[in-house]
Design an enzyme around this catalytic site. Structure first.
Site, mmCIF file in Angstrom:
data_model
loop_
_atom_site.group_PDB
_atom_site.id
_atom_site.type_symbol
_atom_site.label_atom_id
_atom_site.label_comp_id
_atom_site.label_asym_id
_atom_site.label_seq_id
_atom_site.Cartn_x
_atom_site.Cartn_y
_atom_site.Cartn_z
ATOM 1 N N GLY B 46 38.559 42.776 39.849
ATOM 2 C CA GLY B 46 38.682 42.584 38.407
ATOM 3 C C GLY B 46 38.679 43.966 37.769
ATOM 4 O O GLY B 46 37.749 44.753 37.996
ATOM 5 N N ALA B 47 39.708 44.263 36.974
ATOM 6 C CA ALA B 47 39.874 45.630 36.478
ATOM 7 C C ALA B 47 38.617 46.160 35.776
ATOM 8 O O ALA B 47 38.113 47.236 36.123
ATOM 9 C CB ALA B 47 41.096 45.702 35.556
ATOM 10 N N ARG B 76 41.213 51.949 44.632
ATOM 11 C CA ARG B 76 42.345 51.086 44.242
ATOM 12 C C ARG B 76 43.110 51.803 43.133
ATOM 13 O O ARG B 76 42.494 52.357 42.217
ATOM 14 C CB ARG B 76 41.861 49.706 43.775
ATOM 15 C CG ARG B 76 41.123 48.941 44.911
ATOM 16 C CD ARG B 76 40.934 47.471 44.575
ATOM 17 N NE ARG B 76 42.213 46.776 44.591
ATOM 18 C CZ ARG B 76 42.400 45.565 44.049
ATOM 19 N NH1 ARG B 76 41.409 44.951 43.445
ATOM 20 N NH2 ARG B 76 43.593 44.993 44.112
ATOM 21 N N GLN B 168 42.342 34.239 44.051
ATOM 22 C CA GLN B 168 41.326 34.449 43.006
ATOM 23 C C GLN B 168 41.243 33.248 42.064
ATOM 24 O O GLN B 168 40.177 32.934 41.538
ATOM 25 C CB GLN B 168 41.622 35.714 42.197
ATOM 26 C CG GLN B 168 41.438 37.016 42.955
ATOM 27 C CD GLN B 168 42.731 37.482 43.601
ATOM 28 O OE1 GLN B 168 43.653 36.695 43.812
ATOM 29 N NE2 GLN B 168 42.795 38.755 43.940
ATOM 30 N N ASP B 209 45.564 44.801 34.292
ATOM 31 C CA ASP B 209 44.964 45.892 35.055
ATOM 32 C C ASP B 209 45.269 47.260 34.458
ATOM 33 O O ASP B 209 44.502 48.209 34.618
ATOM 34 C CB ASP B 209 45.405 45.830 36.516
ATOM 35 C CG ASP B 209 44.691 44.682 37.218
ATOM 36 O OD1 ASP B 209 45.106 43.533 37.027
ATOM 37 O OD2 ASP B 209 43.682 44.946 37.899
ATOM 38 N N LYS B 220 47.965 40.971 37.974
ATOM 39 C CA LYS B 220 48.077 40.292 39.265
ATOM 40 C C LYS B 220 49.502 39.815 39.547
ATOM 41 O O LYS B 220 50.175 39.292 38.670
ATOM 42 C CB LYS B 220 47.132 39.092 39.267
ATOM 43 C CG LYS B 220 47.164 38.199 40.480
ATOM 44 C CD LYS B 220 46.800 38.910 41.750
ATOM 45 C CE LYS B 220 45.446 39.550 41.667
ATOM 46 N NZ LYS B 220 45.409 40.956 41.955
#
Lengths: 311, 311
Positions: B46-47, B76, B168, B209, B220
């Site tokens: 989760g950003a 990431r 998710q 994100d 996503k």
């Protein structure tokens, strides 16, 4: 060559596709009930192939042809091939059923070959093709529909949607591509639109379960989204199907019955008690379809019914 | 209330999201390496939340702050929150790092609450909402981004994409909806376009994100396809994100780094030896986004940077 259906000693052997790609096992069907159950449980699937399986199922019916026909037709509602094949064999009289079932099987193989031949001309050498579900030897009586086009084209690379919830792309299409040594990449279904953009996809080709008179096409859930994304990227979107998949009795896609399957198919990874909405098919409107690739050639609109053919 | 991150006795406890929904287990992180590994392996995701986790990770670095910062930032690439949070805590001086990490955590909770408040006004009572991935308490320091809007709206029904390949939606969002008693149906990612049509979806809302200066939004994988389908159905498409997700240093989406993850994530059901293409994110062009729901309000274009804020 993969043989998903084998008639042997008065029994129908069905390659159990729910066990692929890891196990190749045949179910032995001795009654129409066995065949109907195999169709319902997706042990045999693919619009043309379930028609052929059901035709052989009638050959197992003995005297109870009407009951077997009703049972088999009700096994799955969306693909028109199923009811059409059952009605065709049930109409020929008890002694000729097996001959007629074999004829449907052989005709489907010939239609697959013709689809491949016509469709391959639409594919530039080296093309990048995107497809969904399984449309190959595991879905038909021959080399497939959309798959036949890919198989007959030159030097292509394929991006195949995994095709949740039943994974026909991941389990079956990748298995066929490996056997045929066709370079293929599996993608998550949600990645299709981004793949069209990032990988410069040249064309999308899918199969069909039922095509209405106006060209609206029912196919595996996810197909409609591909057609929308293809249109946004100006990528040609082809539907490959034998003429037996066209239903001229239905004016448009709103009249095609869409099968909803068990919620459990989608709930693989979800917490206990969760709910799901699980339509197995969607309808792509004709306006999003560049052309239909059939055994009779390539048509921008559904071709007229074959002369003299009931099916 | 779900607490995915807990700072306790000088250690960071991370709820291992790869085990949800079936097991609730905390990983104990004692070093920045522990935190970086948890981020890379999606045990925390989760950003906004990976930004917060990484900020606490710097608090575990002792004297080796620069090394820890580089390690955590590289865990990431796509979510801008990660690098921004790390740089912010690394800049305050060793003794104030933990205070600053806690402040980022608390600010994110406040931004979530504000997003929920602003966004709920966009949702008609009884609306049918479609969403993707997980944007709730498991993705943020508070009640979520897109999820906060759903939670604050009245009487809604949600259709949640399962969000392959990491599930998710299926694993995390359905788990949160169950805890919050919000009626929700899981759908296959490929079913989203058909669901918009068949279930008369009123709006789509997703997280983000990284959002470029022009509004192009990385989120996503699958989000771009939803935006295309929403546009085709004239359904409003909202992106919900705190101002920390906007990256004003990047002009447009082509410059956002898109993480490609291991092929194995997609190959769950495929035959051995199969290949996959697995981008974890896609970019939705600004023109497909109806509005951005931020902690500062609702904006048709990205709002200007908050005055005096570095982050």
């Amino acid at each position: 060559m993969i043989r998903p259906l084998v008639w042997e000693k008065g029994r129908l052997l069905i390659l159990d596709q729910t066990l692929l790609p890891h196990r190749e096992r045949f179910l032995v069907c001795r009654t129409p009930d066995d065949v109907a159950r195999a169709i319902r449980e997706l042990r045999v699937r693919g619009a043309p192939l379930i028609g052929i399986a059901a035709a052989y199922g009638i050959a197992l019916a003995g005297d109870a042809i009407d009951r077997a026909a009703a049972l088999l037709i009700s096994a799955r509602p969306t693909a028109v091939n199923l009811a059409a094949a059952v009605r065709r064999v049930a109409a020929v009289g008890p002694r000729r059923i097996l001959v007629e079932a074999r004829r449907i099987h052989a005709e489907d193989a010939a239609m697959c070959a013709a689809i491949g031949r016509h469709g391959a001309k639409l594919v530039p050498p080296g093309a990048r093709i995107l497809t969904i579900c399984n449309t190959g030897a595991l879905a038909t009586g021959g080399i497939g529909t959309a798959y036949a086009i890919i198989k007959r084209a030159r030097n292509v690379t394929v991006y195949a949607c995994e095709t949740r919830p039943v994974w026909q792309g991941a389990r079956l299409t990748l298995y066929e591509f490996a056997k045929d040594r066709i370079p293929a990449y599996l993608i998550a279904d949600g990645a299709a639109a981004a793949t069209m953009r990032e990988k410069k996809i040249d064309l999308v080709v899918t199969g069909a379960d039922r095509i209405a008179r106006n060209g609206d096409t029912a196919n595996k859930i996810g197909t409609y989204a591909l057609a929308l994304a293809a249109r946004a990227h100006r990528i040609p979107f082809y539907v490959a199907a034998p003429r037996s998949t066209f239903d001229f009795s239905i004016a448009d896609g709103r009249r095609i019955p869409i099968e909803e399957r068990a919620e459990a198919e989608v709930l693989t990874a979800a917490p206990r008690g969760a709910r799901a909405y699980n339509p197995a098919f969607d309808v792509t409107p004709a306006r999003l379809i560049t052309a239909f690739v059939t055994d009779a050639g390539v048509f921008p609109k559904p071709p007229p019914p074959a002369a003299g053919k009931v099916r």
